[in-house]
Design a protein around this motif. Structure first.
Motif, PDB file in Angstrom:
ATOM      1  N   GLU A   1     -14.720 -24.232  12.853  1.00  0.00           N
ATOM      2  CA  GLU A   1     -14.929 -23.812  14.395  1.00  0.00           C
ATOM      3  C   GLU A   1     -14.498 -25.168  15.325  1.00  0.00           C
ATOM      4  N   ALA A   2     -14.924 -26.309  14.864  1.00  0.00           N
ATOM      5  CA  ALA A   2     -14.435 -27.470  15.801  1.00  0.00           C
ATOM      6  C   ALA A   2     -13.164 -27.779  15.698  1.00  0.00           C
ATOM      7  N   ILE A   3     -12.469 -27.406  14.363  1.00  0.00           N
ATOM      8  CA  ILE A   3     -11.045 -27.736  14.336  1.00  0.00           C
ATOM      9  C   ILE A   3     -10.336 -26.489  15.298  1.00  0.00           C
ATOM     10  N   GLN A   4     -10.692 -25.452  14.909  1.00  0.00           N
ATOM     11  CA  GLN A   4     -10.056 -24.145  15.709  1.00  0.00           C
ATOM     12  C   GLN A   4     -10.027 -24.258  17.187  1.00  0.00           C
ATOM     13  N   THR A   5     -11.273 -24.856  17.809  1.00  0.00           N
ATOM     14  CA  THR A   5     -11.217 -25.454  19.172  1.00  0.00           C
ATOM     15  C   THR A   5     -10.425 -26.453  19.499  1.00  0.00           C
ATOM     16  N   THR A   6     -10.272 -27.397  19.035  1.00  0.00           N
ATOM     17  CA  THR A   6      -9.789 -28.368  19.263  1.00  0.00           C
ATOM     18  C   THR A   6      -8.021 -28.134  19.148  1.00  0.00           C
ATOM     19  N   VAL A   7      -7.560 -27.715  18.113  1.00  0.00           N
ATOM     20  CA  VAL A   7      -5.996 -27.280  17.899  1.00  0.00           C
ATOM     21  C   VAL A   7      -5.874 -26.169  18.694  1.00  0.00           C
ATOM     22  N   GLY A   8      -6.670 -25.141  19.014  1.00  0.00           N
ATOM     23  CA  GLY A   8      -6.334 -24.053  19.803  1.00  0.00           C
ATOM     24  C   GLY A   8      -6.214 -24.448  21.239  1.00  0.00           C
ATOM     25  N   ALA A   9      -6.872 -25.489  21.601  1.00  0.00           N
ATOM     26  CA  ALA A   9      -6.656 -25.924  23.030  1.00  0.00           C
ATOM     27  C   ALA A   9      -5.053 -26.450  23.101  1.00  0.00           C
ATOM     28  N   ILE A  10      -4.757 -26.817  22.042  1.00  0.00           N
ATOM     29  CA  ILE A  10      -3.121 -27.350  22.067  1.00  0.00           C
ATOM     30  C   ILE A  10      -2.039 -26.253  21.904  1.00  0.00           C
ATOM     31  N   ILE A  11      -2.150 -25.409  20.786  1.00  0.00           N
ATOM     32  CA  ILE A  11      -1.380 -24.502  20.173  1.00  0.00           C
ATOM     33  C   ILE A  11      -2.209 -23.196  20.296  1.00  0.00           C
ATOM     34  N   THR A  12      -1.923 -22.173  21.547  1.00  0.00           N
ATOM     35  CA  THR A  12      -2.439 -21.043  21.389  1.00  0.00           C
ATOM     36  C   THR A  12      -2.776 -20.086  20.223  1.00  0.00           C
ATOM     37  N   ASN A  13      -1.702 -19.919  19.439  1.00  0.00           N
ATOM     38  CA  ASN A  13      -1.566 -19.214  18.332  1.00  0.00           C
ATOM     39  C   ASN A  13      -2.144 -19.866  16.919  1.00  0.00           C
ATOM     40  N   THR A  14      -3.371 -20.209  17.031  1.00  0.00           N
ATOM     41  CA  THR A  14      -3.983 -21.111  15.947  1.00  0.00           C
ATOM     42  C   THR A  14      -5.103 -20.273  15.130  1.00  0.00           C
ATOM     43  N   TYR A  15      -4.742 -20.138  13.764  1.00  0.00           N
ATOM     44  CA  TYR A  15      -5.506 -19.290  12.880  1.00  0.00           C
ATOM     45  C   TYR A  15      -6.197 -20.382  11.938  1.00  0.00           C
ATOM     46  N   VAL A  16      -7.233 -19.573  11.289  1.00  0.00           N
ATOM     47  CA  VAL A  16      -7.941 -20.066  10.157  1.00  0.00           C
ATOM     48  C   VAL A  16      -7.459 -19.689   8.833  1.00  0.00           C
ATOM     49  N   THR A  17      -6.771 -20.538   8.126  1.00  0.00           N
ATOM     50  CA  THR A  17      -6.368 -20.272   6.608  1.00  0.00           C
ATOM     51  C   THR A  17      -4.984 -19.422   6.615  1.00  0.00           C
ATOM     52  N   ILE A  18      -5.074 -18.392   7.139  1.00  0.00           N
ATOM     53  CA  ILE A  18      -3.770 -17.511   7.101  1.00  0.00           C
ATOM     54  C   ILE A  18      -3.520 -16.825   8.473  1.00  0.00           C
ATOM     55  N   GLY A  19      -2.250 -16.777   8.720  1.00  0.00           N
ATOM     56  CA  GLY A  19      -1.783 -15.957  10.046  1.00  0.00           C
ATOM     57  C   GLY A  19      -1.079 -14.717   9.599  1.00  0.00           C
ATOM     58  N   ASP A  20      -0.957 -13.815  10.695  1.00  0.00           N
ATOM     59  CA  ASP A  20      -0.458 -12.518  10.656  1.00  0.00           C
ATOM     60  C   ASP A  20       1.130 -12.650  10.343  1.00  0.00           C
ATOM     61  N   GLU A  21       1.402 -11.737   9.260  1.00  0.00           N
ATOM     62  CA  GLU A  21       3.015 -11.867   9.127  1.00  0.00           C
ATOM     63  C   GLU A  21       3.960 -11.708  10.242  1.00  0.00           C
ATOM     64  N   GLU A  22       3.392 -11.184  11.269  1.00  0.00           N
ATOM     65  CA  GLU A  22       4.311 -10.912  12.330  1.00  0.00           C
ATOM     66  C   GLU A  22       4.136 -11.878  13.669  1.00  0.00           C
ATOM     67  N   ILE A  23       3.206 -12.940  13.477  1.00  0.00           N
ATOM     68  CA  ILE A  23       3.243 -13.959  14.567  1.00  0.00           C
ATOM     69  C   ILE A  23       4.498 -14.474  14.819  1.00  0.00           C
ATOM     70  N   ALA A  24       4.571 -14.655  16.094  1.00  0.00           N
ATOM     71  CA  ALA A  24       5.642 -15.519  16.501  1.00  0.00           C
ATOM     72  C   ALA A  24       5.435 -17.085  16.837  1.00  0.00           C
ATOM     73  N   ALA A  25       6.604 -17.836  16.632  1.00  0.00           N
ATOM     74  CA  ALA A  25       6.289 -19.328  16.804  1.00  0.00           C
ATOM     75  C   ALA A  25       6.110 -19.518  18.207  1.00  0.00           C
ATOM     76  N   PRO A  26       5.567 -20.505  18.611  1.00  0.00           N
ATOM     77  CA  PRO A  26       4.877 -21.498  17.655  1.00  0.00           C
ATOM     78  C   PRO A  26       3.501 -21.190  17.297  1.00  0.00           C
ATOM     79  N   PHE A  27       3.141 -21.406  16.097  1.00  0.00           N
ATOM     80  CA  PHE A  27       1.870 -21.070  15.718  1.00  0.00           C
ATOM     81  C   PHE A  27       1.239 -22.393  14.685  1.00  0.00           C
ATOM     82  N   CYS A  28       0.024 -22.247  14.482  1.00  0.00           N
ATOM     83  CA  CYS A  28      -0.788 -23.455  13.672  1.00  0.00           C
ATOM     84  C   CYS A  28      -1.649 -22.653  12.705  1.00  0.00           C
TER      85      CYS A  28
END
Length: 122
Positions: free
Chosen positions: A4-31
């Motif tokens: 949760e701490a990493i999610q909060t920190t990185v999510g403040a920089i890159i809106t599309n931030t996910y834990v472990t895996i992201g959705d296949e249809e996700i648009a760049a930029p993402f993390c």
């Protein structure tokens, strides 16, 4: 928890931030980030601190965009040392390197950042 701490920190920089895996249809930029717990640091009295191997993958359409986001995320993660975020007390953050690349199929650029993090609390 550290996730949760990493999610909060990185999510403040890159809106599309996910834990472990992201959705296949996700648009760049993402993390995408993952945290692996390693053996704790033990003292005679018991557990002194917890260790984690953390990977943060940043993906975007242009290499310059990836580089900019990498610099921001690296600075933010390194700045966690000596702070508490979402009840996780960070003792030390060590940058272990990164692996930039380009995916021919998706035509996206990426960079995988690696950190070793020591925390007082899980």
């Amino acid at each position: 928890m550290i996730t949760e701490a990493i999610q909060t920190t990185v999510g403040a920089i890159i809106t599309n931030t996910y834990v472990t895996i992201g959705d296949e249809e996700i648009a760049a930029p993402f993390c995408v980030h993952s945290e692996q717990e390693l053996p704790p640091n033990l003292l005679k009295e018991g557990v002194h601190s917890f260790n984690y191997a953390v990977e943060i993958m940043i993906v975007d359409t242009l290499p310059d965009n990836v580089k900019t986001k990498v610099d921001l995320v690296r600075a933010a993660i390194e700045a966690l040392a000596g702070t508490t975020v979402n009840s996780t007390q960070f003792l030390a953050v060590n940058y272990e390197g990164d692996d930039p690349g380009f995916d021919q199929e998706s035509r996206l650029y990426g960079n995988n950042l690696r950190f070793m993090i020591e925390t007082k609390t899980r």
